[in-house]
Design a protein around this motif. Structure first.
Motif: not given
Length: 140
Positions: A58-64
């Motif tokens: 669930g962290a991919d949006k944060y890194f984007h």
């Protein structure tokens, strides 16, 4: 006498540097754009590497959002790099990628849309922590 010659030379240098020809100003702006673009590319790569290292659900949006935010803060060149660089280096943004993603994650086009939303949020100066999941280590 030497003091007055030094003052005259210094004044000439300062005045000459203040009135640069347009071509010189254009070259300087182009150099700044390239420097910002290179820095923005590095910011995007760093966020991508952190995302891979964290391997946190669930962290991919944060890194984007974080990668785009950091790149865009550098200036026009960084914002350009953030728009141009693709997150998914192996598969282009296409139907093939969406089909692959939907078969693996079950989210497909919706996940891609949310990724693009996070990218746009970061590029526009929005706080990436909006997408930060609970429990993600503070290192990131």
């Amino acid at each position: 006498m030497r003091l007055w010659v030094c003052i005259a030379l210094l004044s000439t240098v300062l005045c000459a540097s203040a009135d640069r020809p347009r071509i010189v100003q254009g070259v300087i702006r182009a150099g700044q754009f390239v420097r910002d673009a290179a820095g923005g590319s590095w910011d995007m790569l760093r966020a991508y590497r952190d995302m891979r290292e964290a391997n946190y659900r669930g962290a991919d949006k944060y890194f984007h959002a974080r990668g785009n935010y950091d790149a865009a803060r550098r200036g026009p060149g960084g914002a350009w790099a953030a728009r141009v660089i693709r997150w998914h280096f192996l598969l282009p943004h296409s139907d093939a990628r969406e089909n692959w993603q939907s078969s693996v994650s079950g989210r497909g086009a919706e996940d891609t849309r949310l990724d693009q939303e996070a990218n746009a949020w970061g590029r526009s100066g929005g706080d990436p922590n909006r997408y930060r999941p609970r429990g993600l280590p503070s290192k990131y």
